[in-house]
Design a protein around this motif. Structure first.
Motif, PDB file in Angstrom:
ATOM      1  N   PHE A  58      36.000  36.409  50.757  1.00  0.00           N
ATOM      2  CA  PHE A  58      35.713  35.156  50.299  1.00  0.00           C
ATOM      3  C   PHE A  58      35.789  33.850  51.487  1.00  0.00           C
ATOM      4  O   PHE A  58      35.962  32.811  51.008  1.00  0.00           O
ATOM      5  CB  PHE A  58      36.950  35.478  48.950  1.00  0.00           C
ATOM      6  CG  PHE A  58      36.245  35.735  47.594  1.00  0.00           C
ATOM      7  CD1 PHE A  58      35.509  35.628  46.862  1.00  0.00           C
ATOM      8  CD2 PHE A  58      36.322  37.085  48.533  1.00  0.00           C
ATOM      9  CE1 PHE A  58      35.012  36.277  46.235  1.00  0.00           C
ATOM     10  CE2 PHE A  58      35.244  37.611  47.133  1.00  0.00           C
ATOM     11  CZ  PHE A  58      34.912  37.523  45.897  1.00  0.00           C
ATOM     12  N   ILE A  61      32.919  32.941  52.193  1.00  0.00           N
ATOM     13  CA  ILE A  61      32.249  32.187  50.939  1.00  0.00           C
ATOM     14  C   ILE A  61      32.614  30.935  51.607  1.00  0.00           C
ATOM     15  O   ILE A  61      32.166  29.684  50.814  1.00  0.00           O
ATOM     16  CB  ILE A  61      32.309  33.103  49.944  1.00  0.00           C
ATOM     17  CG1 ILE A  61      31.779  34.322  49.955  1.00  0.00           C
ATOM     18  CG2 ILE A  61      32.200  31.898  48.944  1.00  0.00           C
ATOM     19  CD1 ILE A  61      32.930  35.182  48.389  1.00  0.00           C
ATOM     20  N   GLY A  62      34.054  30.395  51.306  1.00  0.00           N
ATOM     21  CA  GLY A  62      34.537  29.059  51.350  1.00  0.00           C
ATOM     22  C   GLY A  62      35.217  28.475  50.526  1.00  0.00           C
ATOM     23  O   GLY A  62      35.181  27.612  50.249  1.00  0.00           O
ATOM     24  N   LEU A  63      35.582  29.458  49.167  1.00  0.00           N
ATOM     25  CA  LEU A  63      36.043  28.543  48.490  1.00  0.00           C
ATOM     26  C   LEU A  63      37.113  29.107  47.791  1.00  0.00           C
ATOM     27  O   LEU A  63      37.777  29.061  46.769  1.00  0.00           O
ATOM     28  CB  LEU A  63      35.160  29.442  46.686  1.00  0.00           C
ATOM     29  CG  LEU A  63      33.450  28.786  46.888  1.00  0.00           C
ATOM     30  CD1 LEU A  63      32.728  29.237  45.811  1.00  0.00           C
ATOM     31  CD2 LEU A  63      34.004  27.157  46.248  1.00  0.00           C
ATOM     32  N   TRP A  66      41.809  31.113  45.021  1.00  0.00           N
ATOM     33  CA  TRP A  66      41.320  30.978  43.815  1.00  0.00           C
ATOM     34  C   TRP A  66      39.879  31.889  43.569  1.00  0.00           C
ATOM     35  O   TRP A  66      39.987  32.366  42.570  1.00  0.00           O
ATOM     36  CB  TRP A  66      41.265  29.913  43.100  1.00  0.00           C
ATOM     37  CG  TRP A  66      40.203  29.290  44.433  1.00  0.00           C
ATOM     38  CD1 TRP A  66      40.497  28.286  44.425  1.00  0.00           C
ATOM     39  CD2 TRP A  66      39.018  29.305  42.528  1.00  0.00           C
ATOM     40  NE1 TRP A  66      39.063  27.853  44.208  1.00  0.00           N
ATOM     41  CE2 TRP A  66      37.873  27.768  43.198  1.00  0.00           C
ATOM     42  CE3 TRP A  66      38.253  28.986  41.289  1.00  0.00           C
ATOM     43  CZ2 TRP A  66      37.080  27.611  42.919  1.00  0.00           C
ATOM     44  CZ3 TRP A  66      37.732  29.106  41.438  1.00  0.00           C
ATOM     45  CH2 TRP A  66      37.048  28.022  41.821  1.00  0.00           C
ATOM     46  N   PHE A  67      39.087  31.958  44.030  1.00  0.00           N
ATOM     47  CA  PHE A  67      37.493  32.287  44.066  1.00  0.00           C
ATOM     48  C   PHE A  67      37.881  33.647  43.532  1.00  0.00           C
ATOM     49  O   PHE A  67      37.221  34.885  42.812  1.00  0.00           O
ATOM     50  CB  PHE A  67      36.629  31.520  44.214  1.00  0.00           C
ATOM     51  CG  PHE A  67      35.228  32.135  43.812  1.00  0.00           C
ATOM     52  CD1 PHE A  67      34.559  31.831  42.780  1.00  0.00           C
ATOM     53  CD2 PHE A  67      34.202  32.262  44.534  1.00  0.00           C
ATOM     54  CE1 PHE A  67      33.378  32.352  42.379  1.00  0.00           C
ATOM     55  CE2 PHE A  67      32.924  33.478  44.070  1.00  0.00           C
ATOM     56  CZ  PHE A  67      32.652  32.294  42.868  1.00  0.00           C
ATOM     57  N   THR A 105      25.012  35.174  46.749  1.00  0.00           N
ATOM     58  CA  THR A 105      26.113  35.285  48.027  1.00  0.00           C
ATOM     59  C   THR A 105      25.844  35.926  49.088  1.00  0.00           C
ATOM     60  O   THR A 105      25.518  36.053  49.927  1.00  0.00           O
ATOM     61  CB  THR A 105      27.123  35.419  47.084  1.00  0.00           C
ATOM     62  OG1 THR A 105      27.736  34.522  45.827  1.00  0.00           O
ATOM     63  CG2 THR A 105      28.905  35.090  48.359  1.00  0.00           C
TER      64      THR A 105
END
Length: 148
Positions: A58, A61-63, A66-67, A105
């Motif tokens: 994650f 993914i760069g979010l 929290w994501f 993704t």
């Protein structure tokens, strides 16, 4: 001479009201349970406990974290929904949407390394959604008639 009476909805076997044979109905239930176990334990589990493998993915993914927790919660909710009869079809549809995001993704962020996994899962969820479409219709009918 015996008289035959058509089975009433209250006495009919549940599988006969779905349009599926008993064997097909049981097979779909087995599929639902296996998918629920997969979504709850090896998929949602690492995300919800913040396992280093999930955190690293994650981060890529760069979010942010929290994501990761959000996706884990969605997966766990979907897993639970798969084994609740009234929610099973809707949960399968929601998980197809989640798999669409996972597929995108995999293609965009991870260069397609595991892009086939969400596709296979989406097909299995589609089988469940189709087999439990009567439950989804039942759920929608209940929601439409809910008092405001």
């Amino acid at each position: 001479m015996s008289r035959t009476h058509p089975a009433s909805p209250t006495t009919a076997h549940p599988a006969t009201t779905t349009g599926l044979s008993r064997r097909a109905d049981v097979s779909v239930w087995v599929l639902q349970i296996l998918l629920a176990l997969f979504m709850a334990v090896p998929s949602a589990g690492p995300k919800l406990v913040g396992h280093s493998s999930a955190t690293a993915a994650f981060d890529q993914i760069g979010l942010g974290d929290w994501f990761m927790y959000f996706v884990g919660a969605l997966e766990l909710a979907g897993a639970i929904g798969l084994v609740v009869p009234l929610l099973s079809g809707a949960a399968a549809l929601a998980l197809i949407g989640l798999m669409a995001g996972a597929f995108a993704t995999q293609l965009i962020v991870f260069d397609g390394r595991n892009a086939l996994t969400p596709v296979i899962l989406a097909v299995l969820f589609a089988v469940v959604a189709w087999a439990r479409r009567h439950r989804t219709a039942e759920l929608l009918a209940l929601l439409r008639h809910r008092p405001a």
